[in-house]
Design a protein around this motif. Sequence first.
Motif, PDB file in Angstrom:
ATOM      1  N   LEU A   1       0.862  -1.186   0.000  1.00  0.00           N
ATOM      2  CA  LEU A   1       0.000   0.000   0.000  1.00  0.00           C
ATOM      3  C   LEU A   1       0.902   1.241   0.000  1.00  0.00           C
ATOM      4  O   LEU A   1       1.140   1.880   1.025  1.00  0.00           O
ATOM      5  N   TYR A   2       1.413   1.584  -1.184  1.00  0.00           N
ATOM      6  CA  TYR A   2       2.305   2.728  -1.315  1.00  0.00           C
ATOM      7  C   TYR A   2       1.587   4.016  -0.894  1.00  0.00           C
ATOM      8  O   TYR A   2       0.374   4.154  -1.076  1.00  0.00           O
ATOM      9  N   ALA A   3       2.353   4.952  -0.375  1.00  0.00           N
ATOM     10  CA  ALA A   3       1.775   6.185   0.165  1.00  0.00           C
ATOM     11  C   ALA A   3       1.042   7.001  -0.895  1.00  0.00           C
ATOM     12  O   ALA A   3       0.110   7.744  -0.573  1.00  0.00           O
ATOM     13  N   PHE A   4       1.444   6.865  -2.162  1.00  0.00           N
ATOM     14  CA  PHE A   4       0.815   7.673  -3.207  1.00  0.00           C
ATOM     15  C   PHE A   4      -0.521   7.094  -3.695  1.00  0.00           C
ATOM     16  O   PHE A   4      -1.204   7.703  -4.508  1.00  0.00           O
ATOM     17  N   ILE A   5      -0.914   5.924  -3.215  1.00  0.00           N
ATOM     18  CA  ILE A   5      -2.190   5.335  -3.623  1.00  0.00           C
ATOM     19  C   ILE A   5      -3.328   6.062  -2.903  1.00  0.00           C
ATOM     20  O   ILE A   5      -3.287   6.243  -1.685  1.00  0.00           O
ATOM     21  N   ASP A   6      -4.332   6.441  -3.651  1.00  0.00           N
ATOM     22  CA  ASP A   6      -5.471   7.173  -3.104  1.00  0.00           C
ATOM     23  C   ASP A   6      -6.449   6.188  -2.464  1.00  0.00           C
ATOM     24  O   ASP A   6      -7.270   5.572  -3.141  1.00  0.00           O
ATOM     25  N   LYS A   7      -6.374   6.058  -1.153  1.00  0.00           N
ATOM     26  CA  LYS A   7      -7.206   5.068  -0.444  1.00  0.00           C
ATOM     27  C   LYS A   7      -8.696   5.402  -0.541  1.00  0.00           C
ATOM     28  O   LYS A   7      -9.542   4.514  -0.640  1.00  0.00           O
ATOM     29  N   THR A   8      -9.019   6.684  -0.511  1.00  0.00           N
ATOM     30  CA  THR A   8     -10.430   7.089  -0.595  1.00  0.00           C
ATOM     31  C   THR A   8     -11.014   6.759  -1.960  1.00  0.00           C
ATOM     32  O   THR A   8     -12.116   6.211  -2.068  1.00  0.00           O
ATOM     33  N   ARG A   9     -10.286   7.083  -2.992  1.00  0.00           N
ATOM     34  CA  ARG A   9     -10.761   6.832  -4.355  1.00  0.00           C
ATOM     35  C   ARG A   9     -11.080   5.357  -4.583  1.00  0.00           C
ATOM     36  O   ARG A   9     -12.089   5.019  -5.219  1.00  0.00           O
ATOM     37  N   PHE A  10     -10.237   4.479  -4.056  1.00  0.00           N
ATOM     38  CA  PHE A  10     -10.401   3.046  -4.322  1.00  0.00           C
ATOM     39  C   PHE A  10     -11.113   2.293  -3.194  1.00  0.00           C
ATOM     40  O   PHE A  10     -11.227   1.074  -3.247  1.00  0.00           O
ATOM     41  N   GLY A  11     -11.567   3.017  -2.189  1.00  0.00           N
ATOM     42  CA  GLY A  11     -12.287   2.366  -1.097  1.00  0.00           C
ATOM     43  C   GLY A  11     -11.426   1.396  -0.309  1.00  0.00           C
ATOM     44  O   GLY A  11     -11.900   0.334   0.126  1.00  0.00           O
ATOM     45  N   ILE A  12     -10.177   1.746  -0.096  1.00  0.00           N
ATOM     46  CA  ILE A  12      -9.239   0.874   0.631  1.00  0.00           C
ATOM     47  C   ILE A  12      -9.390   1.125   2.129  1.00  0.00           C
ATOM     48  O   ILE A  12      -9.219   2.260   2.594  1.00  0.00           O
ATOM     49  N   ARG A  13      -9.684   0.075   2.855  1.00  0.00           N
ATOM     50  CA  ARG A  13      -9.945   0.202   4.295  1.00  0.00           C
ATOM     51  C   ARG A  13      -9.112  -0.802   5.082  1.00  0.00           C
ATOM     52  O   ARG A  13      -8.774  -1.884   4.581  1.00  0.00           O
ATOM     53  N   PRO A  14      -8.791  -0.476   6.332  1.00  0.00           N
ATOM     54  CA  PRO A  14      -8.046  -1.428   7.164  1.00  0.00           C
ATOM     55  C   PRO A  14      -8.877  -2.673   7.462  1.00  0.00           C
ATOM     56  O   PRO A  14     -10.087  -2.586   7.667  1.00  0.00           O
ATOM     57  N   THR A  15      -8.221  -3.812   7.486  1.00  0.00           N
ATOM     58  CA  THR A  15      -8.916  -5.065   7.825  1.00  0.00           C
ATOM     59  C   THR A  15      -9.011  -5.263   9.331  1.00  0.00           C
ATOM     60  O   THR A  15      -9.743  -6.139   9.802  1.00  0.00           O
ATOM     61  N   GLY A  16      -8.215  -4.477  10.075  1.00  0.00           N
ATOM     62  CA  GLY A  16      -8.148  -4.664  11.521  1.00  0.00           C
ATOM     63  C   GLY A  16      -7.045  -5.613  11.944  1.00  0.00           C
ATOM     64  O   GLY A  16      -6.833  -5.831  13.138  1.00  0.00           O
ATOM     65  N   GLU A  17      -6.324  -6.157  10.965  1.00  0.00           N
ATOM     66  CA  GLU A  17      -5.251  -7.107  11.279  1.00  0.00           C
ATOM     67  C   GLU A  17      -3.896  -6.406  11.277  1.00  0.00           C
ATOM     68  O   GLU A  17      -3.532  -5.740  10.306  1.00  0.00           O
ATOM     69  N   HIS A  18      -3.185  -6.581  12.374  1.00  0.00           N
ATOM     70  CA  HIS A  18      -1.813  -6.099  12.512  1.00  0.00           C
ATOM     71  C   HIS A  18      -0.939  -7.288  12.901  1.00  0.00           C
ATOM     72  O   HIS A  18      -1.397  -8.209  13.572  1.00  0.00           O
ATOM     73  N   PHE A  19       0.302  -7.266  12.486  1.00  0.00           N
ATOM     74  CA  PHE A  19       1.253  -8.246  12.999  1.00  0.00           C
ATOM     75  C   PHE A  19       2.654  -7.645  12.941  1.00  0.00           C
ATOM     76  O   PHE A  19       2.900  -6.650  12.242  1.00  0.00           O
ATOM     77  N   VAL A  20       3.548  -8.248  13.703  1.00  0.00           N
ATOM     78  CA  VAL A  20       4.929  -7.783  13.768  1.00  0.00           C
ATOM     79  C   VAL A  20       5.820  -8.846  13.146  1.00  0.00           C
ATOM     80  O   VAL A  20       5.761 -10.019  13.516  1.00  0.00           O
ATOM     81  N   LEU A  21       6.619  -8.432  12.177  1.00  0.00           N
ATOM     82  CA  LEU A  21       7.601  -9.315  11.561  1.00  0.00           C
ATOM     83  C   LEU A  21       8.943  -9.102  12.248  1.00  0.00           C
ATOM     84  O   LEU A  21       9.398  -7.963  12.377  1.00  0.00           O
ATOM     85  N   THR A  22       9.556 -10.172  12.690  1.00  0.00           N
ATOM     86  CA  THR A  22      10.853 -10.072  13.358  1.00  0.00           C
ATOM     87  C   THR A  22      11.878 -10.888  12.578  1.00  0.00           C
ATOM     88  O   THR A  22      11.744 -12.106  12.441  1.00  0.00           O
ATOM     89  N   PHE A  23      12.847 -10.195  12.028  1.00  0.00           N
ATOM     90  CA  PHE A  23      13.944 -10.871  11.319  1.00  0.00           C
ATOM     91  C   PHE A  23      15.113  -9.893  11.221  1.00  0.00           C
ATOM     92  O   PHE A  23      14.950  -8.680  11.346  1.00  0.00           O
TER      93      PHE A  23
END
Length: 469
Positions: free
Chosen positions: A42-64
Amino acid sequence: MKLLFAAAEMFPFAKSGGLADIAYALPKALRDGADVTTVMPLYAFIDKTRFGIRPTGEHFVLTFGNASYDVELFSAEYRGLKVLFVYNELLCDRENLYGPPGEGYQDNDLRFAIFSHAILEIVKRYRFDLLHLNDWHTALAALLVHDAGVPVKIVYTIHNLAYQGTFPPDSMVRCGIDSRHFSMESLEFYGQVNWMKAGITHADAVTTVSPSYAIEIQEPEFGFGLDGFLRKHRKKLTGILNGIDTELYDPQKDPAIPAHFGQNALRGKQRCKKGYLEGIDMDKYEWPLFIFIGRLVEQKGVDLIVETLGELAQKPLILAILGEGEERFHTALETAAGKYANIHLRFGYDEALSHRMYAAADFLLMPSRFEPCGLNQMIAMRYGTVPVVHRVGGLCDSVHPIVRGKRICGLGVPFDAMHADALVEAVDKALALYGSREKLNRIRKFDMGCDFSIERCAQRYLSLYEELV
């Protein structure tokens, strides 16, 4: 069959080339035979409002790599296609996809390692049957999924072998790659780390985007140092010709063009040509219009175009160029456009303008040094524009010489030798064809009826998936 299709770019959200078009069109066409989800950053330049992009509510932490990275998932449905988006600040908050024109960001290894680790996490959470990875940006995910022992079949597609994702050896630590993979059989490549090798090694099937390219990359001329490695893995290597979205590229309905036309009603194409030429202040409506659309880089044969511009400009033709790329070609083309009245130049990327150019043109110039597949020639033929191409890669499989009595989809003016005289000779053949309007229109109508649809390509992939699953 649950399929996750992963790519670094996808139309219309982010695009630098043909990968984005295929990453949208192919999954859309696969829906008849599979439950498809696509995933991209989800690049910063993508217009989330225009495309109806919403958070799923899922977060996770990658450790490497002795560090942790927060990841948030977003989703949208675009024209019936399910799209997952991966957001991490380091991966996504950039002005460009991969870096400024002509160069890449110094931390692209870490950026797309985050994406690849996120793909692994998504596969584990959603339990997909099959994972389809594309180009070097996602190739590391094949290794990570394999090492994690996740029961999912993997298809890896090489869209362009010239871009392999090579990084210094110390990249392995920060990207969370086990040091045991630094070997000739895995990631080691002339003292560097090569991500594309991870995809080739750990996928169950490897595809290229045309049959001819699958053969060519096993030879030194086109193998970019991986020809021997690809020969070793040739049993799982196959070439499937890409296709185009015939809904997006439809001259009978395209909202971007000023007049619509079809295979048996070409009058609108002349109106498109007249409108385009008026827009660029060209009044030689009787001359053929040649176009070039693409990246201004050596791969696309731009050096050959620059070399022949002086000679081409003396002919009764108009050449319009749309693209961006290397500064040396920008400078050379600007000089030529300032010198010759029948050469028009537009820098940048403009999707709507490209549609108008395809609709207006008589001929497409595509003198690529190598071409894994190419979509431009297919789009051109869909719009009744005859391609003039160097016979290489996917251009071999999609553009065939005009020979009396033979009708092979599609027809154009291919040339064999990659030098200036051959390109000029091909342009002369196109000019001769333009002089016979009845013959030209027969070729146009024939090409417009050829099936270069993404649906044909999708059926080949569905057969491959079913074999694996």
